[in-house]
Design a protein around this motif. Sequence first.
Motif, PDB file in Angstrom:
ATOM      1  N   ALA A 168      46.033  65.736  48.219  1.00 26.51           N
ATOM      2  CA  ALA A 168      45.773  64.434  48.855  1.00 26.51           C
ATOM      3  C   ALA A 168      44.274  64.139  48.897  1.00 26.51           C
ATOM      4  CB  ALA A 168      46.360  64.417  50.265  1.00 26.51           C
ATOM      5  N   ALA A 169      43.470  65.161  49.218  1.00 28.74           N
ATOM      6  CA  ALA A 169      42.011  64.986  49.279  1.00 28.74           C
ATOM      7  C   ALA A 169      41.455  64.600  47.903  1.00 28.74           C
ATOM      8  CB  ALA A 169      41.342  66.265  49.774  1.00 28.74           C
ATOM      9  N   LEU A 170      42.037  65.175  46.834  1.00 29.96           N
ATOM     10  CA  LEU A 170      41.556  64.926  45.471  1.00 29.96           C
ATOM     11  C   LEU A 170      41.911  63.526  44.955  1.00 29.96           C
ATOM     12  CD1 LEU A 170      42.290  68.434  43.924  1.00 29.96           C
ATOM     13  CD2 LEU A 170      40.026  67.460  44.383  1.00 29.96           C
ATOM     14  N   THR A 171      42.821  62.825  45.645  1.00 25.84           N
ATOM     15  CA  THR A 171      43.154  61.449  45.221  1.00 25.84           C
ATOM     16  C   THR A 171      42.012  60.486  45.544  1.00 25.84           C
ATOM     17  OG1 THR A 171      44.141  60.830  47.357  1.00 25.84           O
ATOM     18  CG2 THR A 171      45.639  61.764  45.690  1.00 25.84           C
ATOM     19  N   GLY A 172      41.105  60.910  46.445  1.00 25.08           N
ATOM     20  CA  GLY A 172      40.015  60.018  46.863  1.00 25.08           C
ATOM     21  C   GLY A 172      40.390  59.111  48.018  1.00 25.08           C
ATOM     22  N   LYS A 173      41.670  59.138  48.408  1.00 28.05           N
ATOM     23  CA  LYS A 173      42.132  58.218  49.468  1.00 28.05           C
ATOM     24  C   LYS A 173      41.667  58.630  50.867  1.00 28.05           C
ATOM     25  CE  LYS A 173      46.241  56.905  46.853  1.00 28.05           C
ATOM     26  NZ  LYS A 173      47.665  57.186  46.650  1.00 28.05           N
ATOM     27  N   ALA A 174      41.116  59.837  50.979  1.00 25.59           N
ATOM     28  CA  ALA A 174      40.672  60.313  52.302  1.00 25.59           C
ATOM     29  C   ALA A 174      39.151  60.278  52.416  1.00 25.59           C
ATOM     30  CB  ALA A 174      41.196  61.720  52.548  1.00 25.59           C
ATOM     31  N   GLY A 175      38.483  59.607  51.475  1.00 30.02           N
ATOM     32  CA  GLY A 175      37.033  59.474  51.547  1.00 30.02           C
ATOM     33  C   GLY A 175      36.291  60.650  50.928  1.00 30.02           C
ATOM     34  N   GLN A 176      34.979  60.692  51.192  1.00 32.48           N
ATOM     35  CA  GLN A 176      34.104  61.681  50.556  1.00 32.48           C
ATOM     36  C   GLN A 176      33.918  62.951  51.385  1.00 32.48           C
ATOM     37  OE1 GLN A 176      32.841  61.737  47.282  1.00 32.48           O
ATOM     38  NE2 GLN A 176      34.535  60.278  47.347  1.00 32.48           N
TER      39      GLN A 176
END
Length: 321
Positions: A291-299
């Motif tokens: 999920a983190a690697l999708t970019g949807k959770a920010g930097q």
Amino acid sequence: MKTAPLPVRPIRLDEIKEARQRIARTIVRTPLIRLELGPDFPDIRLKLENLQPINAYKLRGAANAVAMLPESERKRGVWTISAGNAGQGVAYAARQAGVPCMVVAIETAPQAKLDRMRALGAKLILVSYDVAWKTLEDRQYPGAEGTFIHPFDDDNFIAGHGTMALEILEDAPDTKTIIAAIGGGGLITGVASAIKALKPEIKIFGAEPETAAPAALSFQKGSPQVFENWKASFVDGAGGQSVFPRMWERMKPVVDGYIVVTLDETKKAMRLMAEKARIISEGAGALPLAAALTGKAGQGPIIAIVSGGNIDLAKFSELIA
């Protein structure tokens, strides 16, 4: 014997802090490590709950729930329902407390999980996934004896999981986002309850696989949903057939959003952890990284909770090949 659930209420910070003292000698204070991916990726750190004695975070909640039982109830023994990790947690905590344990276990759970529950002294009653899911609602099963410990909808279980959040804030006070996989919802409720009490600006996201994403669907629709196209997959520790209304009530005030990932993205995350950090994660444990690697959770800094590493090694090798 059927146990009526208590009314849903928020989990208080003081309960979580007390749980931390109570379970300190049973659990491991797990490390938080940075995943070195280079400048084009978000700043991701991994909370390694796969390093608990049962290789999964469930020991936190189980140890607290078993410790909180009055003496009279302990004597009768305990039972729970599990695809593997909650069963191991309750069996481990029960064995330490000298309490008999029974698990209504999902028959399709990985053999490694079934073997380890037995090795910890649990008596298993094997049932289908559908029967287990119904038993979670009914809170009773023919032949299951002792005090029932619900594997996610239980205040003491949830408070135990919240202890992880206290460690995260100590080790990474600059955290912007935390991502946890969602199965029943106990892990994310516990972690989010502590975080929102201490640092409400930190965002909390749930992660689910595309084959079983009832929480994301519930968030979209604004009420607890059944996931019609549910499919079993190697992500056996997360992604339910539905969101229980009581758990929806618990998650709604403390979770900021939900990220659905593909099975391919999950396999890639498992492989990445093995390659970059030498970590063996089960499917559910890799969902937050995916999920983190999708970019949807920010930097970031993003904390991805690696909730468990209980997977047959042959299966793991096949998935990351």
